[in-house]
Motif scaffolding. Structure first.
Motif, PDB file in Angstrom:
ATOM      1  N   ASN A   5     -12.990  75.583  38.198  1.00 49.56           N
ATOM      2  CA  ASN A   5     -13.253  73.820  38.849  1.00 49.56           C
ATOM      3  C   ASN A   5     -13.741  73.763  40.456  1.00 49.56           C
ATOM      4  O   ASN A   5     -13.384  75.172  40.917  1.00 49.56           O
ATOM      5  N   HIS A   6     -13.732  72.465  40.381  1.00 47.64           N
ATOM      6  CA  HIS A   6     -14.249  71.913  41.716  1.00 47.64           C
ATOM      7  C   HIS A   6     -15.672  72.787  42.927  1.00 47.64           C
ATOM      8  O   HIS A   6     -15.011  73.392  43.730  1.00 47.64           O
ATOM      9  N   ALA A   7     -16.357  73.674  41.921  1.00 49.96           N
ATOM     10  CA  ALA A   7     -17.434  73.703  42.618  1.00 49.96           C
ATOM     11  C   ALA A   7     -18.569  73.141  43.065  1.00 49.96           C
ATOM     12  O   ALA A   7     -18.513  71.634  42.949  1.00 49.96           O
ATOM     13  N   ALA A   8     -18.751  73.668  44.282  1.00 49.24           N
ATOM     14  CA  ALA A   8     -19.846  72.422  44.935  1.00 49.24           C
ATOM     15  C   ALA A   8     -21.482  73.006  44.046  1.00 49.24           C
ATOM     16  O   ALA A   8     -21.831  72.987  43.700  1.00 49.24           O
ATOM     17  N   VAL A  43     -25.793  82.958  44.609  1.00 47.40           N
ATOM     18  CA  VAL A  43     -25.122  81.786  44.445  1.00 47.40           C
ATOM     19  C   VAL A  43     -25.760  80.351  43.773  1.00 47.40           C
ATOM     20  O   VAL A  43     -26.962  81.218  43.323  1.00 47.40           O
ATOM     21  N   PRO A  44     -24.736  80.113  42.613  1.00 47.40           N
ATOM     22  CA  PRO A  44     -25.552  79.290  41.633  1.00 47.40           C
ATOM     23  C   PRO A  44     -25.713  77.788  42.586  1.00 47.40           C
ATOM     24  O   PRO A  44     -25.450  77.334  43.703  1.00 47.40           O
ATOM     25  N   LEU A 263     -14.697  71.394  48.343  1.00 46.14           N
ATOM     26  CA  LEU A 263     -15.302  72.355  46.958  1.00 46.14           C
ATOM     27  C   LEU A 263     -14.769  73.473  48.038  1.00 46.14           C
ATOM     28  O   LEU A 263     -14.892  74.016  49.054  1.00 46.14           O
ATOM     29  N   THR A 264     -15.560  74.822  46.950  1.00 48.78           N
ATOM     30  CA  THR A 264     -15.755  75.942  47.047  1.00 48.78           C
ATOM     31  C   THR A 264     -16.956  76.127  46.817  1.00 48.78           C
ATOM     32  O   THR A 264     -17.691  75.274  46.240  1.00 48.78           O
ATOM     33  N   LEU A 265     -17.508  77.264  46.942  1.00 47.06           N
ATOM     34  CA  LEU A 265     -18.908  77.912  46.537  1.00 47.06           C
ATOM     35  C   LEU A 265     -18.509  79.342  45.434  1.00 47.06           C
ATOM     36  O   LEU A 265     -18.535  80.451  46.806  1.00 47.06           O
ATOM     37  N   THR A 519     -22.374  68.811  36.317  1.00 47.04           N
ATOM     38  CA  THR A 519     -22.218  67.733  36.837  1.00 47.04           C
ATOM     39  C   THR A 519     -20.663  67.124  37.404  1.00 47.04           C
ATOM     40  O   THR A 519     -20.904  66.672  38.216  1.00 47.04           O
ATOM     41  N   ASP A 520     -19.708  67.757  36.820  1.00 44.14           N
ATOM     42  CA  ASP A 520     -18.488  67.206  37.351  1.00 44.14           C
ATOM     43  C   ASP A 520     -17.527  68.890  38.140  1.00 44.14           C
ATOM     44  O   ASP A 520     -17.242  68.266  38.444  1.00 44.14           O
ATOM     45  N   ARG A 521     -18.804  68.824  38.170  1.00 43.48           N
ATOM     46  CA  ARG A 521     -17.980  70.292  39.511  1.00 43.48           C
ATOM     47  C   ARG A 521     -18.021  71.623  38.558  1.00 43.48           C
ATOM     48  O   ARG A 521     -17.261  72.443  39.649  1.00 43.48           O
ATOM     49  N   SER A 522     -17.791  71.902  37.639  1.00 40.13           N
ATOM     50  CA  SER A 522     -17.319  72.680  36.243  1.00 40.13           C
ATOM     51  C   SER A 522     -18.419  73.853  36.559  1.00 40.13           C
ATOM     52  O   SER A 522     -19.306  73.643  36.289  1.00 40.13           O
ATOM     53  N   PHE A 523     -17.514  75.267  37.397  1.00 37.49           N
ATOM     54  CA  PHE A 523     -18.762  76.815  36.939  1.00 37.49           C
ATOM     55  C   PHE A 523     -18.470  76.952  36.202  1.00 37.49           C
ATOM     56  O   PHE A 523     -17.069  77.887  35.285  1.00 37.49           O
TER      57      PHE A 523
END
Length: 573
Positions: A5-8, A43-44, A263-265, A519-523
């Motif tokens: 979670n919390h992905a850029a 990188v996504p 956020l994290t990458l 969209t909700d920053r789930s990776f």
């Protein structure tokens, strides 16, 4: 599958109509190489050519591949920033300069960027940049502008501008690099123009590339004086992989900007678990002396390594091919377009020779290296490879004693970009260049280059590719000893020896993975190859905490997660 979670959310913006206008007039948009840079770094990201789709996704960070020149395009970009996006641009947006309290200055020369906040191990030199469009803040500017780094004419020359500028606009910010980093990488890797004439030789006589043979290194963008150093025995070499370091600058900045947004990458690591960097040995059969093939097989068996054998027409007898394959080596193609040997630069001749080698070896043959590093034009050769099923090429390497090392600024596998006539698409032919030929041959470098080459490649975790001709291994004991010295040194530094085919299949399997941020920053990471390593940069507040599963990537501590969920039969390599 790996989740977090919390992905850029990273978006790459390309204005399609404006891009089409540029291509119509023959203008290259090498900023599009951003996509290849991000893809190779794992990188996504999402590419957008529709403004409404970008607005709906609301990227946290937007990279500008091509923005458009109309006033409505500029207004839209400003609105994205005001709404909270971090926008990163590489040497464009000139219509915004005066509005932001800056003016553009003309600079057509290569410059050197000092990036004080960036460090890459032992390499802390300034970075060569061959494509720049500098802005400098006006003295009376009312804008709040933060300047970073310095651009100089020469490594210790006159300061001309900051390396990059940051502007706060509404809730977001614009980061404008005065270096066109994607184009700089392209020009270093492929040249700034098609190869149609000899390159400029070195004054010291070690780089006589003006011999009337068109080659890959005729298009090198390195400076003979500013970009070489010498070993302890006096061997000159290009010692800095500038293009790879510029890639690291881009990714390190994305990590930092994601962290600033809390956020994290997530990143897909370059190599599988247990592999830090890769070494590769290739051979060009040239005279096709079978006794030389036997000697080479003996040396490789003694060293315990497998290699890639690039075969030139007519090649060896079937019994030699059988031995090569039984010992796990790769059979590849060595296209001969050298005119003085009767070679022809043409697709028909390329395919004729390739067919001879495929039929005589009985192998599928997916990789190639051109004899004498022959090369001309820009993309025609890559199209021949695509059409014939050649998936990787090794041609881009030095042809002379004095331009060994990094004449193309890179040791990483990469996919090249097309010219404007093909809308700057990415070719599907992996490039794996080499560092030097035949160490300890009387007309080539000695083994003093081994350590600095391996250290530099390890610094960016690329491929240390060394070329040894079978004929020289057979005839010269010093060359045989050089192979042994190379293998011992590489193993002591943790290198894994792979063939060109193995590198190609691994990179293809990495690129086939599905990496995406919702969209909700789930990776989500899906279809990962066996042993793939996902990286999560550790935010600044947690970097002092102990973590046994931590590695340094792009200069940043990262937590790693290995995917062993797939069976070996599911691998693509």
């Amino acid at each position: 599958m790996i989740e977090m979670n919390h992905a850029a959310k990273i978006g790459v913006w390309l204005h399609p109509d404006s891009a089409g206008y540029n291509w119509k007039h023959g203008q290259n948009l090498f900023q599009l190489y951003i996509e290849e840079i991000l893809s190779h770094a794992g990188v996504p990201f999402r590419k957008f050519e529709d403004a409404d789709s970008l607005k709906n996704y609301e990227p946290d960070i937007i990279l500008i591949a091509h923005h458009g020149e109309k006033e409505t395009d500029i207004v839209r970009l400003e609105q994205w920033i005001k709404n909270g996006a971090t926008v990163i641009d590489y040497g464009s947006l000139n219509r915004m300069a005066s509005k932001l309290g800056c003016r553009e200055i003309r600079c057509r020369e290569a410059v050197y960027a000092e990036l004080d906040e960036v460090s890459f191990g032992d390499i802390n030199s300034s970075l060569r940049a061959v494509r720049v469009k500098p802005w400098i803040p006006e003295e009376q500017s009312s804008s709040v502008i933060q300047s970073y780094g310095t651009l100089r004419l020469g490594k210790k020359g006159t300061e001309i501008a900051p390396a990059r500028l940051t502007f706060r606009i509404g809730k977001g910010k614009l980061i404008r690099w005065n270096v066109d980093i994607p184009s700089t990488i392209v020009w270093m890797q492929q040249g700034r123009e098609p190869v149609f004439q000899d390159g400029i030789p070195s004054l010291d006589g070690t780089g006589d590339i003006d011999e009337g043979i068109l080659k890959a290194d005729d298009g090198s963008e390195m400076d003979w004086d500013k970009d070489r150093t010498v070993t302890g025995t006096g061997v000159p070499y290009f010692h800095i992989p500038y293009a790879d370091l510029w890639r690291e600058v881009m990714i390190q900045q994305l990590i930092a900007e994601s962290d600033a947004l809390e956020l994290t990458l997530p990143l897909l690591d370059y190599w599988p678990e247990g592999t830090e960097q890769v070494a590769m040995i290739s051979h060009d059969s040239d005279f096709n002396v079978e006794e030389a093939a036997h000697t080479t097989l003996q040396v490789l068996e003694e060293c315990g390594v497998r290699s890639t054998w690039c075969m030139i027409e007519p090649g060896y007898s079937p019994s030699i091919y059988k031995l090569i394959q039984e010992q796990g080596h790769e059979l590849a193609f060595h296209y001969n377009a050298l005119e003085k040997e009767g070679g022809i630069w043409s697709p028909d001749e390329f395919n004729r020779q390739l067919d001879v080698i495929r039929r005589s070896t009985g192998a599928s043959i997916i990789s190639n290296k051109n004899h004498y590093t022959r090369f001309e034009g820009w993309g025609e050769f890559f199209r021949w490879c695509e059409d014939s099923g050649i998936q990787a090429d090794q041609t881009r390497g030095p042809s002379k004693k004095g331009n060994v090392g990094f004449p193309f600024g890179t040791c990483h596998p990469y996919y090249p970009i097309a010219w404007a006539d093909e809308h700057n698409r990415i070719y599907s032919v992996l490039q794996i260049g080499f560092l030097t030929q035949d160490l300890e041959h009387p007309s080539l470098p000695d083994v003093s280059v081994i350590k600095p080459f391996l250290e530099a490649v390890a610094g960016v975790r690329g491929v240390a590719h060394f070329l040894f001709h079978q004929q020289h291994i057979h005839q010269l004991p010093a060359v045989r000893d050089a192979v042994r010295s190379l293998v011992a040194a590489a193993r002591s530094m943790g290198y894994a020896f792979w063939t060109c085919e193995e590198i190609t299949k691994w990179e293809q399997s990495r690129r086939s993975a599905r990496l995406y941020v919702e969209t909700d920053r789930s990776f989500y990471a899906e279809q990962l190859p066996q042993g793939a390593v996902m990286l999560t940069p550790v935010n600044e507040s947690e970097r002092s905490l102990e973590d046994g599963n931590r590695v340094i990537r792009f200069g940043v501590p990262c937590h790693k997660q290995v995917d062993f969920s797939r069976t070996l039969t599911e691998q693509q390599i």
